[in-house]
Design an enzyme around this catalytic site. Structure first.
Site, PDB file in Angstrom:
ATOM      1  N   GLY A   3      -4.710   8.112   5.544  1.00  0.00           N
ATOM      2  CA  GLY A   3      -3.805   9.129   6.079  1.00  0.00           C
ATOM      3  C   GLY A   3      -2.644   9.397   5.127  1.00  0.00           C
ATOM      4  O   GLY A   3      -2.198  10.538   4.973  1.00  0.00           O
ATOM      5  N   ASP A  62       2.297  -0.238  12.126  1.00  0.00           N
ATOM      6  CA  ASP A  62       1.001  -0.786  11.713  1.00  0.00           C
ATOM      7  C   ASP A  62       0.823  -2.245  12.158  1.00  0.00           C
ATOM      8  O   ASP A  62      -0.267  -2.802  12.043  1.00  0.00           O
ATOM      9  CB  ASP A  62       0.859  -0.712  10.180  1.00  0.00           C
ATOM     10  CG  ASP A  62       0.848   0.732   9.685  1.00  0.00           C
ATOM     11  OD1 ASP A  62       0.415   1.617  10.440  1.00  0.00           O
ATOM     12  OD2 ASP A  62       1.294   0.972   8.546  1.00  0.00           O
ATOM     13  N   ARG A 101      -5.372   3.076  18.612  1.00  0.00           N
ATOM     14  CA  ARG A 101      -5.086   1.635  18.657  1.00  0.00           C
ATOM     15  C   ARG A 101      -4.619   1.171  20.035  1.00  0.00           C
ATOM     16  O   ARG A 101      -4.773  -0.016  20.354  1.00  0.00           O
ATOM     17  CB  ARG A 101      -4.050   1.261  17.589  1.00  0.00           C
ATOM     18  CG  ARG A 101      -4.671   1.260  16.199  1.00  0.00           C
ATOM     19  CD  ARG A 101      -3.719   0.800  15.124  1.00  0.00           C
ATOM     20  NE  ARG A 101      -4.418   0.741  13.845  1.00  0.00           N
ATOM     21  CZ  ARG A 101      -3.826   0.827  12.668  1.00  0.00           C
ATOM     22  NH1 ARG A 101      -2.518   0.966  12.590  1.00  0.00           N
ATOM     23  NH2 ARG A 101      -4.543   0.753  11.552  1.00  0.00           N
ATOM     24  N   ARG A 161       2.796   5.918  -3.302  1.00  0.00           N
ATOM     25  CA  ARG A 161       3.905   6.726  -3.830  1.00  0.00           C
ATOM     26  C   ARG A 161       3.990   6.612  -5.345  1.00  0.00           C
ATOM     27  O   ARG A 161       4.195   7.604  -6.040  1.00  0.00           O
ATOM     28  CB  ARG A 161       5.227   6.295  -3.171  1.00  0.00           C
ATOM     29  CG  ARG A 161       5.339   6.825  -1.720  1.00  0.00           C
ATOM     30  CD  ARG A 161       6.434   6.102  -0.965  1.00  0.00           C
ATOM     31  NE  ARG A 161       6.647   6.656   0.370  1.00  0.00           N
ATOM     32  CZ  ARG A 161       5.845   6.467   1.415  1.00  0.00           C
ATOM     33  NH1 ARG A 161       4.740   5.734   1.280  1.00  0.00           N
ATOM     34  NH2 ARG A 161       6.130   6.989   2.595  1.00  0.00           N
ATOM     35  N   SER A 200       7.787  10.219  11.218  1.00  0.00           N
ATOM     36  CA  SER A 200       6.717   9.940  10.258  1.00  0.00           C
ATOM     37  C   SER A 200       7.213   9.971   8.817  1.00  0.00           C
ATOM     38  O   SER A 200       7.656  11.010   8.321  1.00  0.00           O
ATOM     39  CB  SER A 200       5.591  10.961  10.439  1.00  0.00           C
ATOM     40  OG  SER A 200       4.707  10.881   9.349  1.00  0.00           O
ATOM     41  N   ARG A 218      -7.038  -2.777  10.391  1.00  0.00           N
ATOM     42  CA  ARG A 218      -6.040  -3.668  11.011  1.00  0.00           C
ATOM     43  C   ARG A 218      -6.561  -4.271  12.314  1.00  0.00           C
ATOM     44  O   ARG A 218      -6.187  -5.367  12.700  1.00  0.00           O
ATOM     45  CB  ARG A 218      -4.732  -2.928  11.236  1.00  0.00           C
ATOM     46  CG  ARG A 218      -4.103  -2.482   9.914  1.00  0.00           C
ATOM     47  CD  ARG A 218      -2.628  -2.210  10.021  1.00  0.00           C
ATOM     48  NE  ARG A 218      -2.204  -1.313   8.954  1.00  0.00           N
ATOM     49  CZ  ARG A 218      -1.967  -1.671   7.700  1.00  0.00           C
ATOM     50  NH1 ARG A 218      -2.107  -2.927   7.328  1.00  0.00           N
ATOM     51  NH2 ARG A 218      -1.590  -0.781   6.808  1.00  0.00           N
ATOM     52  N   ARG A 258      -7.781  12.801  12.554  1.00  0.00           N
ATOM     53  CA  ARG A 258      -6.328  12.569  12.598  1.00  0.00           C
ATOM     54  C   ARG A 258      -5.546  13.880  12.530  1.00  0.00           C
ATOM     55  O   ARG A 258      -5.980  14.839  11.895  1.00  0.00           O
ATOM     56  CB  ARG A 258      -5.938  11.595  11.477  1.00  0.00           C
ATOM     57  CG  ARG A 258      -6.597  10.244  11.756  1.00  0.00           C
ATOM     58  CD  ARG A 258      -6.203   9.211  10.789  1.00  0.00           C
ATOM     59  NE  ARG A 258      -4.810   8.843  10.911  1.00  0.00           N
ATOM     60  CZ  ARG A 258      -4.223   7.944  10.148  1.00  0.00           C
ATOM     61  NH1 ARG A 258      -4.921   7.319   9.225  1.00  0.00           N
ATOM     62  NH2 ARG A 258      -2.954   7.655  10.313  1.00  0.00           N
ATOM     63  N   LYS A 265       0.837  -1.212   0.000  1.00  0.00           N
ATOM     64  CA  LYS A 265       0.000   0.000   0.000  1.00  0.00           C
ATOM     65  C   LYS A 265       0.871   1.262   0.000  1.00  0.00           C
ATOM     66  O   LYS A 265       0.633   2.181  -0.782  1.00  0.00           O
ATOM     67  CB  LYS A 265      -0.889  -0.068   1.253  1.00  0.00           C
ATOM     68  CG  LYS A 265      -1.991   0.927   1.329  1.00  0.00           C
ATOM     69  CD  LYS A 265      -3.111   0.416   2.232  1.00  0.00           C
ATOM     70  CE  LYS A 265      -2.825   0.576   3.708  1.00  0.00           C
ATOM     71  NZ  LYS A 265      -3.029   1.940   4.219  1.00  0.00           N
ATOM     72  N   SER A 266       1.878   1.303   0.854  1.00  0.00           N
ATOM     73  CA  SER A 266       2.740   2.506   0.936  1.00  0.00           C
ATOM     74  C   SER A 266       3.418   2.783  -0.397  1.00  0.00           C
ATOM     75  O   SER A 266       3.511   3.925  -0.841  1.00  0.00           O
ATOM     76  CB  SER A 266       3.871   2.278   1.938  1.00  0.00           C
ATOM     77  OG  SER A 266       3.459   2.471   3.233  1.00  0.00           O
TER      78      SER A 266
HETATM   79  C1  S3P Z   1       3.054   5.252   5.954  1.00  0.00           C
HETATM   80  C2  S3P Z   1       3.682   5.659   7.108  1.00  0.00           C
HETATM   81  C3  S3P Z   1       3.168   5.328   8.448  1.00  0.00           C
HETATM   82  C4  S3P Z   1       2.192   4.162   8.407  1.00  0.00           C
HETATM   83  C5  S3P Z   1       1.172   4.309   7.317  1.00  0.00           C
HETATM   84  C6  S3P Z   1       1.852   4.394   5.971  1.00  0.00           C
HETATM   85  C7  S3P Z   1       3.624   5.665   4.652  1.00  0.00           C
HETATM   86  O1  S3P Z   1       2.495   6.449   8.958  1.00  0.00           O
HETATM   87  O2  S3P Z   1       1.524   4.042   9.657  1.00  0.00           O
HETATM   88  O3  S3P Z   1       0.277   3.216   7.314  1.00  0.00           O
HETATM   89  O4  S3P Z   1       3.219   5.110   3.622  1.00  0.00           O
HETATM   90  O5  S3P Z   1       4.475   6.556   4.640  1.00  0.00           O
HETATM   91  P1  S3P Z   1       3.281   7.645   9.710  1.00  0.00           P
HETATM   92  O6  S3P Z   1       4.150   8.317   8.732  1.00  0.00           O
HETATM   93  O7  S3P Z   1       2.187   8.555  10.219  1.00  0.00           O
HETATM   94  O8  S3P Z   1       4.032   6.985  10.818  1.00  0.00           O
END
Ligand code: S3P
Length: 423
Positions: A87, A309, A340, A17, A159, A383, A115, A12-13
């Protein structure tokens, strides 16, 4: 027991991107093995509203071709950009939008509206973006971008989302933009920058970019399987004696491998096989054999970004461990899709585990068995719902999950995949 082999959907991350960074390209980006998460579908819709054309390849499951006009060709969207539950989408897009001479509004679901957005609003405003947000710090937020000036940011939260947001803004800012995080975070952005030929500089862990002088050339990105989705099977197989499960082509970015390191540290039998690099990202097949009861572990602030996560699913291993699982320095868990920390503690205690909440974490005294059978509340957190489904296989009785539909946020095929390896 879990047996056989499984390839979980794309990361997903990395998918977020790939879809967002495609706007830096003038030409085509072929993305293979895209995540099937609703979160990523929401990112794709937002990028389409900004002017990207995204076409599914009919014969190749999970592959798309993105046609991009380049940053200078992106257009003012006709209506708001809706990020759903994601997010990553809202934070990365706020960086991209701040860099563009357009104005537009970002909003999401009930959870997104709770958030914290000050972590992106404050630094982007300091660069020159004009941002208005509900109470100054929550979505919905409207952004008027352009005319940014780069600067250095030493973030107080570790982050990757905020780091990437500011780097995206920095690619259209005057001067240099530097971002340092207090602990190492997932470095997908650096690796994808390297793969796509975005110039960046690293110094003592901080990353810097300057204005992108020209659009990037066409490229291809292959997305590894998502370790955060694989984590549910890894924990389950580790604890169910007799399991022998292989998870194929999993992304093993060092900023994501806490689940592997924590399980190994607790005594699980895990092997990484066929380790390789795919488009700049480390990938491996992971074989895990059920060892039964694991031992306790302590996880602290420096460990957590690599598995923030995965704490909900790892807490199940804690609830059944010999000794204690201690998680500290984890107050970020209160700002995810749900609080969480609070939710884990109430779900696990309701189901008979011995867990104590702390301000920034929890302590679990492991038990030989956990009763289960009680309510497992999700508050719409995907999750938490998948952790509940795995708890049902590990506890004496299944837990009662109040909402399973939210699982589609990250992993729509979760139950099908679970059925395919149960045996
Ligand atoms: C992510 C970073 C994390 C993670 C989120 C995905 C990302 O969040 O919890 O599910 O893709 O950069 P944070 O940057 O708020 O820690």
């Amino acid at each position: 027991m879990l047996n056989g082999s499984l390839k979980v959907p794309g990361d997903k991350s990395i998918t977020h991107r790939a879809l967002i960074f495609a706007s830096l390209v003038k030409g085509h980006v072929e993305i293979e093995n895209l995540s099937t998460a609703q979160d990523c579908a929401d990112t794709a819709l937002c990028m389409q509203k900004l002017g990207l054309e995204i076409e599914r390849k009919p014969d190749e499951k999970g592959s798309v071709t993105v046609k991009s006009p380049g940053l200078s060709g992106l257009s003012q969207p006709k209506d708001l950009l809706y990020v759903g539950n994601s997010g990553t989408t809202i934070r990365l897009l706020s960086g991209l939008l701040s860099s563009l001479p357009i104005s537009c509004c970002l909003d999401g679901d009930e959870s997104i509206r709770k958030r914290p957005m000050a972590r992106v609003i404050e630094p982007l405003s300091a660069m020159g973006a004009q941002i208005e947000a509900r109470e100054g710090k929550f979505a919905p937020m409207s952004i008027r971008g352009g005319g940014l000036a780069g600067r250095r940011f030493d973030l107080s939260v570790a982050s990757a989302q905020v780091e990437t947001c500011l780097l995206l803004a920095g690619l259209s800012a005057d001067g240099r933009t530097t971002v340092a995080t207090p602990h190492l975070v997932r470095d997908h952005t650096r690796r994808m920058f390297g793969h796509m030929a975005v110039p960046y500089f690293e110094d003592d862990g901080a990353i810097s970019v300057e204005r992108l002088s020209e659009a990037l050339p066409s490229c291809r990105i292959s997305v590894p399987a998502d370790i955060s989705s694989a984590a549910f099977f890894l924990v389950c197989a580790a604890l169910l004696k007799g399991s022998d499960l292989s998870l194929l082509s999993v992304g093993t970015n060092p900023g994501r491998t806490l689940v592997l390191d924590a399980l190994s540290g607790m005594g699980a039998d895990i092997e990484r096989l066929n380790e390789r690099l795919v488009d700049g990202e480390p990938v491996a097949d992971i074989r895990i054999r059920g060892a039964g009861r694991l031992t306790g572990i302590t996880l602290g602030a420096a460990d957590l970004p690599a598995g923030i996560d995965e704490i909900p699913i790892l807490s199940l291993a804690g609830s059944l461990c010999e000794g204690e699982m201690v998680v500290e320095g984890a107050s970020e868990l209160r700002h995810k899709e749900s609080d969480r920390l609070a939710l884990l503690v109430s779900n696990l205690s309701a189901n008979g585990a011995d867990i104590e909440e702390r301000q920034d974490g929890f302590v679990i005294s492991g038990r030989k068995t956990v009763k289960g059978g009680a309510l497992w509340e999700t508050r719409g957190d995907h999750r938490m719902a998948m952790s509940g489904a795995i708890a049902s296989l590990l506890f004496e009785q299944p837990v009662r999950i109040d909402d399973q539909a939210c699982i589609a946020v990250s992993y729509p095929e979760f139950f099908q995949d679970l059925e395919s390896v149960k045996g």
